[in-house]
Design a protein around this motif. Structure first.
Motif, mmCIF file in Angstrom:
data_model
loop_
_atom_site.group_PDB
_atom_site.id
_atom_site.type_symbol
_atom_site.label_atom_id
_atom_site.label_comp_id
_atom_site.label_asym_id
_atom_site.label_seq_id
_atom_site.Cartn_x
_atom_site.Cartn_y
_atom_site.Cartn_z
ATOM 1 N N LEU A 65 16.327 -49.420 39.185
ATOM 2 C CA LEU A 65 16.766 -50.774 39.555
ATOM 3 C C LEU A 65 15.591 -51.749 39.500
ATOM 4 C CD1 LEU A 65 19.082 -50.009 42.603
ATOM 5 C CD2 LEU A 65 19.646 -50.112 40.178
ATOM 6 N N ILE A 75 14.615 -56.391 43.474
ATOM 7 C CA ILE A 75 15.602 -56.769 44.490
ATOM 8 C C ILE A 75 16.532 -55.589 44.786
ATOM 9 C CG2 ILE A 75 17.409 -58.427 45.082
ATOM 10 C CD1 ILE A 75 14.640 -59.627 44.813
ATOM 11 N N PHE A 116 17.203 -54.036 48.399
ATOM 12 C CA PHE A 116 18.570 -53.867 48.902
ATOM 13 C C PHE A 116 18.808 -52.435 49.400
ATOM 14 C CE2 PHE A 116 23.059 -52.826 48.318
ATOM 15 C CZ PHE A 116 23.672 -53.856 49.005
ATOM 16 N N LEU A 117 18.473 -51.450 48.553
ATOM 17 C CA LEU A 117 18.705 -50.059 48.964
ATOM 18 C C LEU A 117 17.800 -49.658 50.129
ATOM 19 C CD1 LEU A 117 19.391 -47.777 45.856
ATOM 20 C CD2 LEU A 117 20.830 -48.142 47.839
ATOM 21 N N ILE A 155 19.569 -51.258 53.321
ATOM 22 C CA ILE A 155 20.782 -50.622 53.867
ATOM 23 C C ILE A 155 20.479 -49.215 54.372
ATOM 24 C CG2 ILE A 155 22.400 -52.000 52.480
ATOM 25 C CD1 ILE A 155 22.898 -49.565 50.760
ATOM 26 N N VAL A 176 25.896 -43.051 48.870
ATOM 27 C CA VAL A 176 27.162 -43.583 48.354
ATOM 28 C C VAL A 176 26.908 -44.730 47.385
ATOM 29 C CG1 VAL A 176 29.179 -44.953 49.012
ATOM 30 C CG2 VAL A 176 28.629 -42.857 50.260
ATOM 31 N N VAL A 177 26.059 -45.672 47.777
ATOM 32 C CA VAL A 177 25.808 -46.829 46.916
ATOM 33 C C VAL A 177 25.072 -46.402 45.645
ATOM 34 C CG1 VAL A 177 24.593 -49.032 46.732
ATOM 35 C CG2 VAL A 177 25.885 -48.494 48.791
ATOM 36 N N ALA A 178 24.125 -45.461 45.782
ATOM 37 C CA ALA A 178 23.382 -45.021 44.600
ATOM 38 C C ALA A 178 24.191 -44.033 43.757
ATOM 39 C CB ALA A 178 22.054 -44.395 45.019
#
Lengths: 194, 194, 194
Positions: free
Chosen positions: C28, C31, C35-36, C39, C135-137
């Motif tokens: 990524l 930013i 972000f990761l 969270i 989950v997001v990744a």
């Protein structure tokens, strides 16, 4: 009409449409469309309200629920005619992202008085509905796509917060910040900005 | 015993059992069983209480935590004897779905006075524990299965809300709504209703 | 410095680092790293505060947001030099897990007065940030790995809660409980305890 309220209704409607388009790609039934439209449209704002300890917006005003349901019904009957549903989903998502980054920052700033918090609530409000949509639909998260995504939300939140602190009129700040965030995300979709 | 309370304990126990069955399919240890049982059993109600700004139910009454842990231990020792664990999970999930759709609608109606909100809190309470279970266990969401799912939760929430507004006794409304939701979801599992 | 506050800052920093390492594995942008990191670092504590109805900690004190961002920037520039990023992620995650199991139990115990609730808030605080990260990744949840994970969080929460109820000084209880949880999780990573 209050421009923040307009951003709010537009944001929820386009995010709801992306949820319904995801439901269409999964070939769900009408209620599945409404469900995915609802969690995508209202998920980010719900998280925002919980975090800043405000009453959840759709409990106070159930009109938001009705908007999501109507959008879902509309998409249910028209989506089969749309050829590039994922592309359309991405563009609607970009509008919602831009609208909610501004709205989330505005509410976070009022609730906390902190610009740093406003950036975070702007980003969370703009991204969380889409995260829920992708997780529930079992699709790879839109945040993990190679092109710029969270950065666009940051731009919207930062431009609004900066202009608001600088004393710019709220309506102008909201519109400029919305445009900035949409341009960044739109450029990423159109030209593959990374 | 208050019928809503009975629905509550039954709902939590069967949802906890589905979490423990998912843990069994993943070959987790006993604590992993208890963890998945807990988030599945209590996840939907926790989200509901946060949204309607009520104290989280298992903070007020930790008995719910103990129920989830006991169910998890029971499943831990008996699951290896069960041949069709996913099938059993689906049926338990149907009972929990029916119970929580009614309970979520009842609490949402009291908190907001809005029938529209009650439908949403009914659906969220009924589905969110299962969503958490599937996401954490890395299984495709049960909501994305081809047969009717969210619709069954909507039926339970709508029947209860409608009867309650029509002045029907709460106990009768709860039982009829529970039965209606369970029949819809049960038919979907048994006959593949889509 | 208050030892609970030290655990807090350490826990958030190492969890943020695991989020940034996940962002690095996903290639990524900066930013996306922030972000990761955010969270993962703040997700568990945010859920804890929502559940015990406390003001969300990073709204009260935005320093936490800055810590996550700084850690993300640091990892962004150094991660390419690290050979075993997933291994490093697992060890940082173990430190965060141990710190947050104690902190979550301490806050849950104060808020509810119930040892059972303290165990649950300890486990949730310790695990939820990592669940969000995975989950997001789009990675398989670290909770589903074969070695001991949730059990280590339970050990941390239980040792702290037991010693606190037994009247042991809070600083000593926190350090002993942190060490116990870290030893269990560290042994699991190093020796494959299941």
């Amino acid at each position: 009409m209050n421009p923040l309220l307009l951003l709010d209704y537009s944001g929820i409607a386009v995010f709801a449409a992306t949820g319904a388009l995801a439901a269409s790609r999964k070939e769900l039934d009408l209620i599945g469309f409404i469900f995915l439209a609802g969690i995508t449209g209202m998920g980010g704002g719900t998280l925002r309200d919980l975090i800043i300890d405000a009453p959840v917006f759709w409990i106070l005003n159930p009109t938001y629920i009705v908007i999501c349901a109507l959008v879902a019904v509309l998409v249910f009957f028209t989506a089969p005619m749309v050829e590039y549903r994922y592309r359309l989903l991405l563009w609607f998502d970009a509008v919602g992202l831009a609208a909610y980054s501004v709205l989330g920052a505005a509410k976070g700033l009022v609730a906390s008085g902190s610009a740093t918090v406003a950036l975070v609530t702007g980003i969370l409000t703009a991204t969380f509905g889409g995260v829920l949509r992708d997780v529930v639909a079992g699709e790879p998260s839109v945040l993990m796509r190679p092109e710029v995504y969270v950065s666009a939300a940051l731009v919207g939140a930062a431009v609004f917060t900066g202009m608001d602190i600088a004393g710019v009129d709220g309506t102008i700040a909201a519109l400029v910040a919305f445009a900035a965030a949409f341009l960044v995300r739109g450029g990423a979709i159109r030209y593959g900005w990374t």
